[in-house]
Design a protein around this motif. Sequence first.
Motif, PDB file in Angstrom:
ATOM      1  N   VAL A   1      -7.261   6.699   2.813  1.00 34.32           N
ATOM      2  CA  VAL A   1      -6.804   5.592   3.650  1.00 34.32           C
ATOM      3  C   VAL A   1      -7.420   5.696   5.048  1.00 34.32           C
ATOM      4  O   VAL A   1      -7.732   4.677   5.676  1.00 34.32           O
ATOM      5  CB  VAL A   1      -5.259   5.559   3.724  1.00 34.32           C
ATOM      6  CG1 VAL A   1      -4.701   6.616   4.685  1.00 34.32           C
ATOM      7  CG2 VAL A   1      -4.781   4.177   4.165  1.00 34.32           C
ATOM      8  N   ARG A   2      -7.606   6.913   5.510  1.00 34.79           N
ATOM      9  CA  ARG A   2      -8.246   7.067   6.828  1.00 34.79           C
ATOM     10  C   ARG A   2      -9.687   6.565   6.788  1.00 34.79           C
ATOM     11  O   ARG A   2     -10.147   5.884   7.706  1.00 34.79           O
ATOM     12  CB  ARG A   2      -8.205   8.543   7.251  1.00 34.79           C
ATOM     13  CG  ARG A   2      -8.774   8.795   8.643  1.00 34.79           C
ATOM     14  CD  ARG A   2      -8.759  10.266   9.007  1.00 34.79           C
ATOM     15  NE  ARG A   2      -9.703  11.038   8.197  1.00 34.79           N
ATOM     16  CZ  ARG A   2      -9.352  11.996   7.343  1.00 34.79           C
ATOM     17  NH1 ARG A   2      -8.073  12.302   7.173  1.00 34.79           N
ATOM     18  NH2 ARG A   2     -10.268  12.647   6.656  1.00 34.79           N
ATOM     19  N   ASN A   3     -10.396   6.873   5.715  1.00 34.85           N
ATOM     20  CA  ASN A   3     -11.799   6.464   5.613  1.00 34.85           C
ATOM     21  C   ASN A   3     -11.960   4.969   5.347  1.00 34.85           C
ATOM     22  O   ASN A   3     -12.998   4.390   5.686  1.00 34.85           O
ATOM     23  CB  ASN A   3     -12.486   7.250   4.490  1.00 34.85           C
ATOM     24  CG  ASN A   3     -12.592   8.736   4.812  1.00 34.85           C
ATOM     25  OD1 ASN A   3     -12.723   9.112   5.974  1.00 34.85           O
ATOM     26  ND2 ASN A   3     -12.509   9.581   3.786  1.00 34.85           N
ATOM     27  N   ASP A   4     -10.936   4.346   4.762  1.00 37.72           N
ATOM     28  CA  ASP A   4     -11.027   2.924   4.408  1.00 37.72           C
ATOM     29  C   ASP A   4     -10.161   2.051   5.304  1.00 37.72           C
ATOM     30  O   ASP A   4      -9.871   0.897   4.968  1.00 37.72           O
ATOM     31  CB  ASP A   4     -10.591   2.722   2.947  1.00 37.72           C
ATOM     32  CG  ASP A   4     -11.433   3.511   1.966  1.00 37.72           C
ATOM     33  OD1 ASP A   4     -12.627   3.720   2.253  1.00 37.72           O
ATOM     34  OD2 ASP A   4     -10.895   3.940   0.918  1.00 37.72           O
ATOM     35  N   ILE A   5      -9.770   2.573   6.460  1.00 30.46           N
ATOM     36  CA  ILE A   5      -8.764   1.887   7.269  1.00 30.46           C
ATOM     37  C   ILE A   5      -9.220   0.508   7.723  1.00 30.46           C
ATOM     38  O   ILE A   5      -8.404  -0.418   7.821  1.00 30.46           O
ATOM     39  CB  ILE A   5      -8.357   2.755   8.488  1.00 30.46           C
ATOM     40  CG1 ILE A   5      -6.973   2.344   8.982  1.00 30.46           C
ATOM     41  CG2 ILE A   5      -9.404   2.725   9.580  1.00 30.46           C
ATOM     42  CD1 ILE A   5      -5.855   2.634   8.034  1.00 30.46           C
ATOM     43  N   ALA A   6     -10.512   0.321   7.972  1.00 30.05           N
ATOM     44  CA  ALA A   6     -10.998  -0.989   8.431  1.00 30.05           C
ATOM     45  C   ALA A   6     -10.779  -2.055   7.365  1.00 30.05           C
ATOM     46  O   ALA A   6     -10.390  -3.193   7.682  1.00 30.05           O
ATOM     47  CB  ALA A   6     -12.472  -0.899   8.803  1.00 30.05           C
TER      48      ALA A   6
ATOM     49  N   VAL B   1      -6.613   3.569  -5.779  1.00 34.04           N
ATOM     50  CA  VAL B   1      -7.862   3.425  -5.027  1.00 34.04           C
ATOM     51  C   VAL B   1      -8.455   4.816  -4.846  1.00 34.04           C
ATOM     52  O   VAL B   1      -8.014   5.598  -4.000  1.00 34.04           O
ATOM     53  CB  VAL B   1      -7.618   2.768  -3.660  1.00 34.04           C
ATOM     54  CG1 VAL B   1      -8.948   2.579  -2.927  1.00 34.04           C
ATOM     55  CG2 VAL B   1      -6.904   1.426  -3.826  1.00 34.04           C
ATOM     56  N   ASP B   2      -9.441   5.139  -5.697  1.00 35.59           N
ATOM     57  CA  ASP B   2     -10.100   6.435  -5.570  1.00 35.59           C
ATOM     58  C   ASP B   2     -11.569   6.270  -5.932  1.00 35.59           C
ATOM     59  O   ASP B   2     -12.070   5.153  -6.071  1.00 35.59           O
ATOM     60  CB  ASP B   2      -9.408   7.501  -6.428  1.00 35.59           C
ATOM     61  CG  ASP B   2      -9.467   7.184  -7.922  1.00 35.59           C
ATOM     62  OD1 ASP B   2      -9.982   6.090  -8.277  1.00 35.59           O
ATOM     63  OD2 ASP B   2      -9.010   8.013  -8.721  1.00 35.59           O
ATOM     64  N   GLY B   3     -12.269   7.379  -6.081  1.00 32.79           N
ATOM     65  CA  GLY B   3     -13.699   7.315  -6.351  1.00 32.79           C
ATOM     66  C   GLY B   3     -14.503   7.359  -5.067  1.00 32.79           C
ATOM     67  O   GLY B   3     -13.994   7.714  -3.988  1.00 32.79           O
ATOM     68  N   ASN B   4     -15.791   6.962  -5.163  1.00 27.66           N
ATOM     69  CA  ASN B   4     -16.625   6.980  -3.962  1.00 27.66           C
ATOM     70  C   ASN B   4     -16.366   5.745  -3.098  1.00 27.66           C
ATOM     71  O   ASN B   4     -15.568   4.873  -3.464  1.00 27.66           O
ATOM     72  CB  ASN B   4     -18.110   7.099  -4.333  1.00 27.66           C
ATOM     73  CG  ASN B   4     -18.585   5.947  -5.215  1.00 27.66           C
ATOM     74  OD1 ASN B   4     -18.187   4.795  -5.014  1.00 27.66           O
ATOM     75  ND2 ASN B   4     -19.438   6.239  -6.200  1.00 27.66           N
TER      76      ASN B   4
ATOM     77  N   SER C   1      -4.841   7.966  -1.297  1.00 29.34           N
ATOM     78  CA  SER C   1      -4.516   9.240  -0.657  1.00 29.34           C
ATOM     79  C   SER C   1      -4.624   9.121   0.861  1.00 29.34           C
ATOM     80  O   SER C   1      -5.202   8.165   1.392  1.00 29.34           O
ATOM     81  CB  SER C   1      -5.467  10.330  -1.152  1.00 29.34           C
ATOM     82  OG  SER C   1      -6.784  10.079  -0.670  1.00 29.34           O
ATOM     83  N   TYR C   2      -4.090  10.118   1.557  1.00 30.67           N
ATOM     84  CA  TYR C   2      -4.146  10.106   3.022  1.00 30.67           C
ATOM     85  C   TYR C   2      -5.591  10.223   3.517  1.00 30.67           C
ATOM     86  O   TYR C   2      -5.964   9.580   4.508  1.00 30.67           O
ATOM     87  CB  TYR C   2      -3.286  11.239   3.593  1.00 30.67           C
ATOM     88  CG  TYR C   2      -1.806  10.909   3.560  1.00 30.67           C
ATOM     89  CD1 TYR C   2      -1.248  10.063   4.510  1.00 30.67           C
ATOM     90  CD2 TYR C   2      -0.978  11.411   2.562  1.00 30.67           C
ATOM     91  CE1 TYR C   2       0.102   9.730   4.472  1.00 30.67           C
ATOM     92  CE2 TYR C   2       0.370  11.087   2.517  1.00 30.67           C
ATOM     93  CZ  TYR C   2       0.908  10.245   3.473  1.00 30.67           C
ATOM     94  OH  TYR C   2       2.245   9.913   3.432  1.00 30.67           O
ATOM     95  N   ASN C   3      -6.409  10.993   2.826  1.00 32.55           N
ATOM     96  CA  ASN C   3      -7.807  11.101   3.237  1.00 32.55           C
ATOM     97  C   ASN C   3      -8.534   9.780   3.032  1.00 32.55           C
ATOM     98  O   ASN C   3      -9.287   9.315   3.900  1.00 32.55           O
ATOM     99  CB  ASN C   3      -8.512  12.201   2.440  1.00 32.55           C
ATOM    100  CG  ASN C   3      -8.131  13.597   2.923  1.00 32.55           C
ATOM    101  OD1 ASN C   3      -7.713  13.757   4.067  1.00 32.55           O
ATOM    102  ND2 ASN C   3      -8.271  14.588   2.058  1.00 32.55           N
TER     103      ASN C   3
ATOM    104  N   LEU D   1       0.839  -1.195   0.000  1.00 27.31           N
ATOM    105  CA  LEU D   1       0.000   0.000   0.000  1.00 27.31           C
ATOM    106  C   LEU D   1       0.872   1.242   0.000  1.00 27.31           C
ATOM    107  O   LEU D   1       1.686   1.434   0.902  1.00 27.31           O
ATOM    108  CB  LEU D   1      -0.918  -0.009   1.235  1.00 27.31           C
ATOM    109  CG  LEU D   1      -1.769   1.243   1.472  1.00 27.31           C
ATOM    110  CD1 LEU D   1      -2.754   1.453   0.309  1.00 27.31           C
ATOM    111  CD2 LEU D   1      -2.534   1.117   2.801  1.00 27.31           C
ATOM    112  N   VAL D   2       0.706   2.055  -1.036  1.00 28.21           N
ATOM    113  CA  VAL D   2       1.397   3.343  -1.115  1.00 28.21           C
ATOM    114  C   VAL D   2       0.372   4.429  -0.795  1.00 28.21           C
ATOM    115  O   VAL D   2      -0.673   4.531  -1.456  1.00 28.21           O
ATOM    116  CB  VAL D   2       1.995   3.583  -2.517  1.00 28.21           C
ATOM    117  CG1 VAL D   2       2.586   4.999  -2.602  1.00 28.21           C
ATOM    118  CG2 VAL D   2       3.062   2.536  -2.817  1.00 28.21           C
ATOM    119  N   VAL D   3       0.677   5.247   0.214  1.00 27.49           N
ATOM    120  CA  VAL D   3      -0.199   6.360   0.586  1.00 27.49           C
ATOM    121  C   VAL D   3       0.527   7.651   0.224  1.00 27.49           C
ATOM    122  O   VAL D   3       1.676   7.857   0.632  1.00 27.49           O
ATOM    123  CB  VAL D   3      -0.540   6.337   2.087  1.00 27.49           C
ATOM    124  CG1 VAL D   3      -1.578   7.409   2.406  1.00 27.49           C
ATOM    125  CG2 VAL D   3      -1.047   4.960   2.506  1.00 27.49           C
ATOM    126  N   ALA D   4      -0.139   8.500  -0.542  1.00 28.74           N
ATOM    127  CA  ALA D   4       0.497   9.718  -1.037  1.00 28.74           C
ATOM    128  C   ALA D   4      -0.527  10.844  -1.089  1.00 28.74           C
ATOM    129  O   ALA D   4      -1.743  10.604  -1.014  1.00 28.74           O
ATOM    130  CB  ALA D   4       1.078   9.465  -2.440  1.00 28.74           C
TER     131      ALA D   4
END
Length: 337
Positions: A266-271, A241-244, A262-264, A214-217
């Motif tokens: 990954v936070r929303n999809d962390i589970a 990994v983007d979109g809704n 993105s950082y936003n 996983l690359v977070v940028a």
Amino acid sequence: MIQMCYIAFFVQELPNLRQNGTVTLDDDLAALWQDSQTLAPKVAVKAADGLLAINFSMNGVSASQVDAMLAQLDVDRPYLQRADGALIPIDDQLRRVSQALAKLRDQAKFSQGQLQVPAAQALAVRSALGQDAEFDAKFDAIANDLAHPEQFKVFGQRPVNADMRPYQQRGVQWLEMLNSHGFGGILADEMGLGKTLQMISFLNNHQDTTHTSLVVAPASLLYNWKAECEKFAPDLHVVVVDGNKTERKATIAAPADIWITSYNSVRNDIAQYANASLGYLVLDEAQFVKNGASKTNQALRKLHPINTFALSGTPIENRTDEIWAIFALVMPGFCQD
């Protein structure tokens, strides 16, 4: 104090008496004194499972009593007292070992004569203990690799579509060395010097069909990362990994070698990421998580990748706690609270 009277007697008076004649001590008095050399204090350091086990022992002192003896070394007095009441003068060797251990005891407490610290602190441990400890072969290998990463042998390296410069090759070599010992790290360099290429080369070496890295940028760099991966390592299956929420969930559920998000997001999809078989976690522009109390930093700590690396041109911008926050992700437990 009566103990000081005994010390004065054994250290000063008794040698004088013996110079002038034969001195016989009764058993009870003789039992009150033990030569410090008979203790033979020993420090042994072993490396295993990402930790250094530092063991302190003394002849004739059980493991359950070692901690109490160590605590006495913190008291400003010239002797130790065993559980049976015997007095032991603190000689130069014992004092030197005590001072070395004191530097390590600031980080953790001894339990039955053993203390554990992260293996990445091998060089600091060797500096603190110097010649007063025995180090096992695995420790020596870690310390040597950290001190001389340019000598580390990389096996099974896969080619990338780029003529890497010598410093970039050394960067990949350094990443491989850290990873071989289970250490994460921060690849910090100026912009435009190829941090992305070095990380892609590393990820290419560790392509694994059972794990997805996983690359977070920052959001603005997601497709740049994808383009660079396709250019330098086209055999890797890389997806952004983007979109809704629904689209991101479907993307994460599908097979891939590398996810880029993105950082936003990954936070929303962390589970979902927390339940995935993660390979390596890469934090690009890692200053985005320089606040250890931020929701994104806290969310990323819930992940359990094989290893974590950060890329940054500015790992510290204002305060040292910024680099602490990044190390809390790349090497949990390395920096003390």
